[in-house]
Enzyme design. Structure first.
Site, PDB file in Angstrom:
ATOM      1  N   THR A 168     -17.732  -3.696 -19.004  1.00 34.58           N
ATOM      2  CA  THR A 168     -17.431  -5.126 -19.012  1.00 34.58           C
ATOM      3  C   THR A 168     -17.802  -5.745 -20.356  1.00 34.58           C
ATOM      4  O   THR A 168     -17.053  -6.544 -20.925  1.00 34.58           O
ATOM      5  CB  THR A 168     -18.198  -5.806 -17.863  1.00 34.58           C
ATOM      6  OG1 THR A 168     -17.864  -5.147 -16.644  1.00 34.58           O
ATOM      7  CG2 THR A 168     -17.848  -7.272 -17.749  1.00 34.58           C
ATOM      8  N   PHE A 190     -23.440   6.623 -19.344  1.00 28.62           N
ATOM      9  CA  PHE A 190     -24.840   6.484 -18.921  1.00 28.62           C
ATOM     10  C   PHE A 190     -25.634   5.581 -19.876  1.00 28.62           C
ATOM     11  O   PHE A 190     -25.071   4.751 -20.581  1.00 28.62           O
ATOM     12  CB  PHE A 190     -25.506   7.857 -18.772  1.00 28.62           C
ATOM     13  CG  PHE A 190     -24.899   8.738 -17.715  1.00 28.62           C
ATOM     14  CD1 PHE A 190     -24.271   8.203 -16.593  1.00 28.62           C
ATOM     15  CD2 PHE A 190     -24.960  10.123 -17.821  1.00 28.62           C
ATOM     16  CE1 PHE A 190     -23.726   9.032 -15.613  1.00 28.62           C
ATOM     17  CE2 PHE A 190     -24.425  10.950 -16.845  1.00 28.62           C
ATOM     18  CZ  PHE A 190     -23.807  10.401 -15.755  1.00 28.62           C
ATOM     19  N   PHE A 240     -25.865 -12.813 -15.190  1.00 25.01           N
ATOM     20  CA  PHE A 240     -25.524 -12.801 -13.775  1.00 25.01           C
ATOM     21  C   PHE A 240     -25.886 -14.184 -13.219  1.00 25.01           C
ATOM     22  O   PHE A 240     -26.841 -14.812 -13.681  1.00 25.01           O
ATOM     23  CB  PHE A 240     -26.312 -11.700 -13.061  1.00 25.01           C
ATOM     24  CG  PHE A 240     -25.814 -11.431 -11.665  1.00 25.01           C
ATOM     25  CD1 PHE A 240     -24.659 -10.674 -11.465  1.00 25.01           C
ATOM     26  CD2 PHE A 240     -26.479 -11.933 -10.554  1.00 25.01           C
ATOM     27  CE1 PHE A 240     -24.191 -10.435 -10.178  1.00 25.01           C
ATOM     28  CE2 PHE A 240     -25.999 -11.694  -9.265  1.00 25.01           C
ATOM     29  CZ  PHE A 240     -24.856 -10.941  -9.085  1.00 25.01           C
ATOM     30  N   ARG A 299     -13.055   5.215 -21.826  1.00 22.08           N
ATOM     31  CA  ARG A 299     -12.643   6.447 -21.154  1.00 22.08           C
ATOM     32  C   ARG A 299     -11.674   6.169 -20.011  1.00 22.08           C
ATOM     33  O   ARG A 299     -11.646   5.072 -19.459  1.00 22.08           O
ATOM     34  CB  ARG A 299     -13.871   7.162 -20.581  1.00 22.08           C
ATOM     35  CG  ARG A 299     -14.732   7.820 -21.625  1.00 22.08           C
ATOM     36  CD  ARG A 299     -16.067   8.224 -21.051  1.00 22.08           C
ATOM     37  NE  ARG A 299     -16.847   7.035 -20.680  1.00 22.08           N
ATOM     38  CZ  ARG A 299     -17.935   7.061 -19.947  1.00 22.08           C
ATOM     39  NH1 ARG A 299     -18.367   8.184 -19.431  1.00 22.08           N
ATOM     40  NH2 ARG A 299     -18.579   5.948 -19.678  1.00 22.08           N
ATOM     41  N   LYS A 302     -21.646  -2.177 -18.702  1.00 18.85           N
ATOM     42  CA  LYS A 302     -21.413  -1.657 -20.054  1.00 18.85           C
ATOM     43  C   LYS A 302     -19.944  -1.769 -20.440  1.00 18.85           C
ATOM     44  O   LYS A 302     -19.611  -2.260 -21.526  1.00 18.85           O
ATOM     45  CB  LYS A 302     -21.873  -0.201 -20.098  1.00 18.85           C
ATOM     46  CG  LYS A 302     -22.045   0.373 -21.468  1.00 18.85           C
ATOM     47  CD  LYS A 302     -22.740   1.719 -21.360  1.00 18.85           C
ATOM     48  CE  LYS A 302     -22.021   2.578 -20.334  1.00 18.85           C
ATOM     49  NZ  LYS A 302     -22.675   3.816 -20.002  1.00 18.85           N
ATOM     50  N   LYS A 347     -15.826   3.359  -3.516  1.00 13.13           N
ATOM     51  CA  LYS A 347     -14.841   2.431  -4.073  1.00 13.13           C
ATOM     52  C   LYS A 347     -14.580   2.753  -5.529  1.00 13.13           C
ATOM     53  O   LYS A 347     -15.484   3.152  -6.258  1.00 13.13           O
ATOM     54  CB  LYS A 347     -15.366   0.992  -3.943  1.00 13.13           C
ATOM     55  CG  LYS A 347     -15.391   0.547  -2.492  1.00 13.13           C
ATOM     56  CD  LYS A 347     -14.506  -0.651  -2.278  1.00 13.13           C
ATOM     57  CE  LYS A 347     -14.385  -0.926  -0.790  1.00 13.13           C
ATOM     58  NZ  LYS A 347     -13.398  -1.958  -0.494  1.00 13.13           N
ATOM     59  N   ALA A 357     -20.441  12.942 -18.479  1.00 12.59           N
ATOM     60  CA  ALA A 357     -21.495  12.523 -19.398  1.00 12.59           C
ATOM     61  C   ALA A 357     -22.756  13.370 -19.244  1.00 12.59           C
ATOM     62  O   ALA A 357     -23.730  13.131 -19.935  1.00 12.59           O
ATOM     63  CB  ALA A 357     -21.801  11.047 -19.181  1.00 12.59           C
ATOM     64  N   TRP A 362     -18.224 -12.072 -18.148  1.00 11.53           N
ATOM     65  CA  TRP A 362     -17.800 -11.809 -16.766  1.00 11.53           C
ATOM     66  C   TRP A 362     -17.183 -13.085 -16.175  1.00 11.53           C
ATOM     67  O   TRP A 362     -16.126 -13.042 -15.544  1.00 11.53           O
ATOM     68  CB  TRP A 362     -19.006 -11.343 -15.936  1.00 11.53           C
ATOM     69  CG  TRP A 362     -18.649 -10.938 -14.534  1.00 11.53           C
ATOM     70  CD1 TRP A 362     -18.195  -9.711 -14.131  1.00 11.53           C
ATOM     71  CD2 TRP A 362     -18.689 -11.762 -13.374  1.00 11.53           C
ATOM     72  NE1 TRP A 362     -17.950  -9.726 -12.780  1.00 11.53           N
ATOM     73  CE2 TRP A 362     -18.239 -10.974 -12.294  1.00 11.53           C
ATOM     74  CE3 TRP A 362     -19.045 -13.099 -13.136  1.00 11.53           C
ATOM     75  CZ2 TRP A 362     -18.150 -11.468 -10.992  1.00 11.53           C
ATOM     76  CZ3 TRP A 362     -18.949 -13.591 -11.848  1.00 11.53           C
ATOM     77  CH2 TRP A 362     -18.508 -12.771 -10.781  1.00 11.53           C
TER      78      TRP A 362
END
Lengths: 558, 558
Positions: free
Chosen positions: B75, B303, B383, B96, B73, B107, B275, B411
């Site tokens: 990205t 979310f 992807f 945010r 999202k 991570k 959220a 991406w």
């Protein structure tokens, strides 16, 4: 006649862009990491590149035992720095950062006063460049990792009754002094007693302030003892693999902050360890950086010379390989009168006899500082009610001690008021009269180190310590910590451990209540009396009056 | 073939000085308060001066229910912002800030990914500009003042069993979830149960993110209910006179942060409320500022659309007077497959049937968003393993819903991969097709508001709430809080309250476990299921691997 308040003067400051301040020290704009237009960090890369340069002269400003009258040590540090610049010297000052929490209890501590201030004053008393927040984060990451380790099986066999590492918050919050944590059942861990200190009391703060660079910082953090096992063997921060992440959190905080005085001279404001359970000086990296960039660096140490200068010499200078060229001891006529028995309400009236009676406190500090092999000048920080006769009494007394006292009026006049002091200090520093040596060698036994300070600095007859404490010190010697210096935690109001014993007492005893090993910072803390590591708020905290006014300015902080 | 990691790409970024980024939006250098060379706050004074300007178009990026496959999202938000700039539009993004604590558990969360990222990535995941530290300080000042008030006599008659205001720390520390505080005797206060949440869960965070300016912020802080008396009457932050000092602590944090994308386009990164127990959007002040400075502002909500978009519309837009011109719903082929029943390990293999089977989750989000009167475009975040047939299946499904799905390759390709999406979104926004209205009016009863969301967004049959909860809602209505929106706290993984119920379930019930009044933020939190406000660290926290490498770069954070 009306005097302007510190905050009024600070708000009228004609600040220069921080890049211009940096340029005065030869720091290129790209090596200044700005925080707004009037604060910057000096980049790690630039500092590394300074290694080969000559050092300037280091001048320590210290003081008599503090009294409610106020001495103006920071004010004099700033005034002397400005004075040196005024007489054409390239000078910088190095002072500590303020703690945020206490500003919401009592009125905030300005950085200097009158026309000898460092700005931006409000930011420096609030978040500044975030260093203390970074220290809080690094400290509490370690705390969380300790309880997390226990939660997941406690492979290191930490005795949960012997976790030495508390948590910290930069807030006066007495409710957190002593808590029971990990309540609420299986999902929340193993209940145990715990507590919070204020951030400036964190050993992470002391580590950051004594570290040479990030690699040294990480080593010190790794060396911190966080807990003990049932067999009393120590568990280190390194065992929890927390030292790397803590160093990452401190990466920016390790870079010294540059700001300016009201007269647009450079001021490094970096680090702020407690002056009782820690060594109470600004960071080694800031001092060393300033020495590479300026010909004269004026710095200060916490509390009076019995604590601040002693630790500056025996801990900071010893460990960092620094040597002061001169020491300025700040005194005021009012403080001499209080040492001479006058109540605060009566300080306005001339009382030469009381001044004379109070002078031995100053005299002993002069003697003590000289015992480190460093020449001393006394700065009489002038107050409007001081009379000529009172000032002369201090001058005469200091002359009788073989030193010189110089009247300074930086509070009212800025650098014009410290020309004489600056000229004299520069002469002394240039003459290389100092022959600095710490008070005791590394190889002296720990208890002997305590005795040396108690007898030679405090002029006590004896140190009282029960067998448990002596055994503990011997155990640390056996474990290889015997070479560490000792960090005395006692009242700042007296040479003795009794805060009401003013002047220059002799024949007293120094009772040692507790000893603690700060293995990361690299000293043994010796606690003589009650030491509070988490202050509380007063009945009416200053926070109730702190707010933004209609112009968006901060009211009530000073 | 080898793909570069996010951090490798971020480190190769050719960042422009932040002043150049600001200039693209017409922000003069003196109104940018720099934090280093690549981050800045936009000054309060400059923002005030924008009041009379026209607003740009607001575009919300939301998503299907998250799956372990990841949707991208943020990205896509970054990619769309870059895409709009690529096709010649003046666009900014608003996202945010990240929370520091969780980075040391799992991570860290990068800001975008691949060639659609915001930089400086590492600082954004650590201290950034100190906003969250300021929020922590403001929150904990209030906590300290509550216990201090009780300590000094408790004039407000706070029932110490009913202190609603906990403490916060930006750290995953399960040991602090539930504690007993003020232990240790008379000097430390009155022992009581207490606890810590993570900073992003603080109501101060929600207040800051919904406030129009500092005056509004102070009003909201003052309105916070901190405790109750024995008679259940509320005690407000204002009663403790903490609101002024808290606002002072938040003065800088209230100014939006400006950074840049990898393609040097402006990105506002400001605020980060939870959220679940909060509304999960970046700050109103950042969004409003961006709308004054750019023609298109791309923002995101937390979310999936059932939680994030719903709250964005019903809380943020309603309260701030904002209206989105278009909504982009992000979906991936992989997530469709997971919704269609494929396990994560099998996602690499083509499975058009599973894609089709998973599409109804997307379909319902499209319907829901349209019910707010806003046009929808679906972005298929590509992807490498996606096959043409799978992509076509999603496109066909979306077309059958009367909307359009566009394949995006930001991406891998940056803005080149979002040209089509950007062009289409700009067309829709320019056509002023939206006719935005919140889902329910202010004057609807609180329980009816909950039912409206449960039935129209979640497609539940009923809301289950016991008498105690219904009575509480009625009591708040009687006290004048009935006009507030409701803030639903439920699992993000399903339309229902069962995280395992993927796809587009119907016929389920929504059990309300608890309701809370966030009187400062201005909403009623409705808790459906277990909500964790203080995470713990995993068995092997990522902190163990986080460290500086030999080049001084941070390793292990991503």
């Amino acid at each position: 006649m009306g005097y302007k308040s510190d905050i009024e003067i600070a708000r009228e400051a004609k600040k220069q862009p921080i890049q211009e301040i940096g340029a005065k020290l030869g720091i290129p704009a790209e090596d200044l990491l700005p925080y707004g237009h009037d604060k910057a960090k000096v980049s790690e890369a630039f500092i590394k590149g300074l290694a080969g340069r000559e050092n300037g002269k280091l001048i320590l400003v210290t003081a008599i035992n503090p009294t409610p009258a106020g001495e103006g040590k920071t004010t004099t540090t700033v005034g002397l720095g400005d004075g040196l610049n005024r007489i054409g010297k390239k000078a910088a000052i190095c002072i500590r950062e303020a703690s945020l929490g206490p500003c919401f209890g009592m009125k905030g501590g300005a950085a200097g006063g009158g026309y000898a201030q460092v700005v931006p004053m409000e930011e420096m008393n609030l978040h500044f460049t975030g260093d203390f927040h970074a220290i809080t984060s690094a400290h509490n990451l370690l705390s969380a990792m300790i309880d997390n380790h226990i939660y997941w099986g406690n492979e290191l066999e930490i005795d949960i009754r012997r976790v030495a590492w508390r948590r910290v918050v930069d807030m006066n919050d007495r409710a957190l002094r002593q808590i029971t944590a990990s309540l609420g059942g299986v999902a929340n861990g193993f209940p145990r007693e715990a507590g919070f200190d204020i951030t400036v009391a964190s050993e992470v703060m002391a580590c950051l302030c004594l570290a040479d660079d990030l690699a040294d910082l990480q080593k010190r953090l790794g060396d911190i003892i966080v807990a003990y096992r049932r067999d009393r063997s120590p568990v280190y921060c390194r065992d929890l693999k927390a030292d790397g992440a803590m160093t990452v959190l401190l990466k920016d905080a390790m870079q010294p902050n540059l700001v300016q005085t009201l007269e647009n001279n450079p001021a490094f404001v970096h680090g702020g360890p407690f002056a009782n359970i820690a060594h109470g000086c600004n960071s080694v990296i800031a001092t060393k950086t300033a020495l590479k960039l300026a010909d004269y660096v004026v710095t200060e140490a916490g509390f009076g010379a019995d604590l601040g200068a002693e630790k500056f010499m025996n801990i900071k200078c010893r460990k960092a390989g620094l040597a002061p060229s001169a020491v300025v001891v700040v005194a005021t006529v009012r403080a001499m009168k209080m040492n001479g028995g006058v109540a605060k309400a009566d300080l306005g009236a001339e009382n030469v006899e009381a001044v004379k009676k109070g002078c031995p406190n100053l005299g002993r500090h002069i003697e003590n500082v000289k015992s480190f092999g460093v020449p001393v000048v006394v700065a009489i920080n002038h107050f409007v009610t001081d009379t000529d006769a009172e000032v002369q009494a201090v001058k005469d007394y200091v002359a009788s001690m073989g030193s010189e006292a110089i009247l300074c009026q930086h509070w009212a006049k800025g650098s014009e008021g410290t020309e004489e002091l600056a000229t004299r200090v520069a002469q002394i520093a240039d003459a290389d009269m100092a022959n600095f040596a710490p008070l005791y060698p590394d190889e002296m036994g720990l208890f002997d180190k305590i005795e040396t300070i108690a007898k030679r600095i405090y002029r006590a007859d004896e140190v009282l310590a029960d067998k448990k404490i002596r055994d503990q010190l011997r155990q640390w010697e056996d474990q290889g910590y015997g070479h560490l210096p000792v960090c005395m935690a006692k009242t700042q109001y007296s040479f003795s451990t009794d805060p009401n014993l003013r002047g220059a007492p002799t024949g007293h005893s120094v009772p040692v209540r507790e000893v603690r090993l700060s293995a990361g910072a690299g000293f043994i803390v010796v606690i003589c009396g009650e030491i509070m590591t988490m202050p509380g708020l007063p009945r009416v905290p200053s926070a109730e009056q702190i707010m933004l006014n209609a112009d968006g300015q901060i009211e009530g902080l000073f």
